[in-house]
Motif scaffolding. Structure first.
Motif, short mmCIF file in Angstrom:
data_model
loop_
_atom_site.label_atom_id
_atom_site.label_comp_id
_atom_site.label_asym_id
_atom_site.label_seq_id
_atom_site.Cartn_x
_atom_site.Cartn_y
_atom_site.Cartn_z
N ASN A 47 0.81 -1.22 0.00
CA ASN A 47 0.00 0.00 0.00
C ASN A 47 0.84 1.26 0.00
N SER A 48 2.11 1.12 0.42
CA SER A 48 2.99 2.29 0.47
C SER A 48 4.44 1.87 0.25
N ILE A 49 5.17 2.79 -0.37
CA ILE A 49 6.59 2.58 -0.68
C ILE A 49 7.35 3.84 -0.29
N PHE A 50 8.49 3.65 0.35
CA PHE A 50 9.43 4.76 0.55
C PHE A 50 10.44 4.65 -0.57
N LEU A 51 10.57 5.70 -1.35
CA LEU A 51 11.49 5.74 -2.48
C LEU A 51 12.64 6.67 -2.13
N ALA A 52 13.85 6.11 -2.07
CA ALA A 52 15.04 6.85 -1.65
C ALA A 52 16.07 6.90 -2.77
N GLY A 53 16.97 7.86 -2.66
CA GLY A 53 18.06 7.96 -3.61
C GLY A 53 18.81 9.26 -3.41
N GLU A 107 8.54 7.88 7.87
CA GLU A 107 7.94 7.41 6.63
C GLU A 107 8.46 6.02 6.25
N ILE A 108 9.73 5.75 6.51
CA ILE A 108 10.26 4.40 6.25
C ILE A 108 9.56 3.41 7.18
N GLU A 109 9.37 3.79 8.43
CA GLU A 109 8.66 2.93 9.37
C GLU A 109 7.24 2.65 8.89
N ASN A 110 6.57 3.63 8.31
CA ASN A 110 5.19 3.48 7.86
C ASN A 110 5.06 2.76 6.52
N ALA A 111 6.12 2.73 5.73
CA ALA A 111 6.06 2.14 4.39
C ALA A 111 6.05 0.61 4.46
N ASP A 112 5.39 0.02 3.47
CA ASP A 112 5.39 -1.43 3.35
C ASP A 112 6.68 -1.95 2.72
N VAL A 113 7.26 -1.15 1.82
CA VAL A 113 8.45 -1.55 1.07
C VAL A 113 9.37 -0.34 0.96
N PHE A 114 10.67 -0.62 0.94
CA PHE A 114 11.69 0.41 0.76
C PHE A 114 12.37 0.15 -0.59
N VAL A 115 12.33 1.13 -1.48
CA VAL A 115 12.99 1.05 -2.78
C VAL A 115 14.01 2.16 -2.84
N ALA A 116 15.24 1.84 -3.27
CA ALA A 116 16.29 2.86 -3.29
C ALA A 116 17.22 2.72 -4.47
N ILE A 117 17.70 3.87 -4.89
CA ILE A 117 18.82 3.98 -5.81
C ILE A 117 20.00 4.39 -4.92
N PRO A 118 20.92 3.46 -4.61
CA PRO A 118 22.00 3.78 -3.66
C PRO A 118 22.93 4.92 -4.11
N GLY A 119 23.13 5.02 -5.42
CA GLY A 119 23.96 6.09 -5.95
C GLY A 119 25.41 5.71 -6.14
N ILE A 120 25.97 6.19 -7.24
CA ILE A 120 27.40 6.15 -7.51
C ILE A 120 27.75 7.56 -7.96
N PRO A 121 28.51 8.31 -7.19
CA PRO A 121 29.08 7.95 -5.88
C PRO A 121 27.97 7.74 -4.86
N PRO A 122 28.30 7.05 -3.76
CA PRO A 122 27.29 6.72 -2.76
C PRO A 122 26.62 7.96 -2.19
N SER A 123 25.33 7.83 -1.95
CA SER A 123 24.56 8.87 -1.28
C SER A 123 24.55 8.57 0.22
N ILE A 160 13.37 -4.71 0.99
CA ILE A 160 14.19 -3.69 0.34
C ILE A 160 14.44 -4.10 -1.10
N VAL A 161 14.28 -3.14 -2.01
CA VAL A 161 14.63 -3.34 -3.41
C VAL A 161 15.63 -2.25 -3.76
N LEU A 162 16.83 -2.68 -4.17
CA LEU A 162 17.89 -1.75 -4.53
C LEU A 162 18.07 -1.74 -6.04
N LEU A 163 18.02 -0.55 -6.61
CA LEU A 163 18.17 -0.35 -8.04
C LEU A 163 19.61 0.06 -8.31
N MET A 164 20.37 -0.87 -8.86
CA MET A 164 21.80 -0.70 -9.05
C MET A 164 22.10 -0.48 -10.53
N GLU A 165 23.09 0.34 -10.80
CA GLU A 165 23.47 0.59 -12.19
C GLU A 165 24.15 -0.65 -12.77
#
Length: 171
Positions: free
Chosen positions: A16-22, A83-99, A116-121
């Motif tokens: 129902n909810s996703i925290f999108l980070a990057g 918001e991360i606590e409230n989210a059902d899923v955490f999706v992130a782009i970790p970043g290069i260089p790292p964030s 957790i779903v990490l979107l990697m280059e």
């Protein structure tokens, strides 16, 4: 009454909810005070994609107007963690260089037991830190290797479904 067998199923059942980070502040252009459109694109594509399913998307980039309305450190830190606590899923782009902020958020999601779903280059896997690449040993993590977010939406959805399905029943 039961739903007909041809009724549409949710694209991401149980989500129902996703925290999108990057990466964020490091991408804000000092001259404009805003992230360039090209840097916003992966986030806007994902936000629009998830919201079409009726999923609430928590995202600091949008919340803070892509850099034009940045919150104070204490305020955004507490809000992101909540918001991360409230989210059902955490999706992130970790970043290069790292964030650095994204990496802290990944730690919070891990400790909170979020899928957790990490979107990697794609092609740059070795450039990610050992703790990022090894996060799956202590958390429920799916890695998606991408060259273009828009082209990877089906793979991202599949990774979310896999991560959610791997959670213990009591989660």
């Amino acid at each position: 009454m039961t739903a007909p067998s041809n009724a549409p199923r949710p694209a991401l059942p149980g989500v129902n909810s996703i925290f999108l980070a990057g990466p964020f502040m490091g991408l804000v252009d000092s001259a404009t005070g805003r992230m360039p459109d090209a840097a916003c694109r992966p986030f806007t594509v994902l936000i629009e994609h998830f919201e079409q399913y009726g999923i609430q998307v928590y995202n600091a980039h949008r919340r803070e107007a892509w850099g034009e309305e940045v919150l104070a450190p204490a305020e955004c830190t507490a809000l992101d963690q909540k918001e991360i606590e409230n989210a059902d899923v955490f999706v992130a782009i970790p970043g290069i260089p790292p964030s650095p902020g994204t990496h802290i958020e990944m730690g919070w999601a891990s400790v909170l037991g979020k899928p957790i779903v990490l979107l990697m280059e794609e092609g740059r896997e070795e450039e990610y830190g050992y703790l990022v690449r090894g996060l799956g040993s202590v958390a429920t993590v799916e890695f998606v290797y991408v060259t273009d977010i828009a082209s990877a939406l089906a793979d991202i959805d599949a990774a979310i479904r896999r991560a959610v399905s791997r959670l213990p029943a009591s989660a």
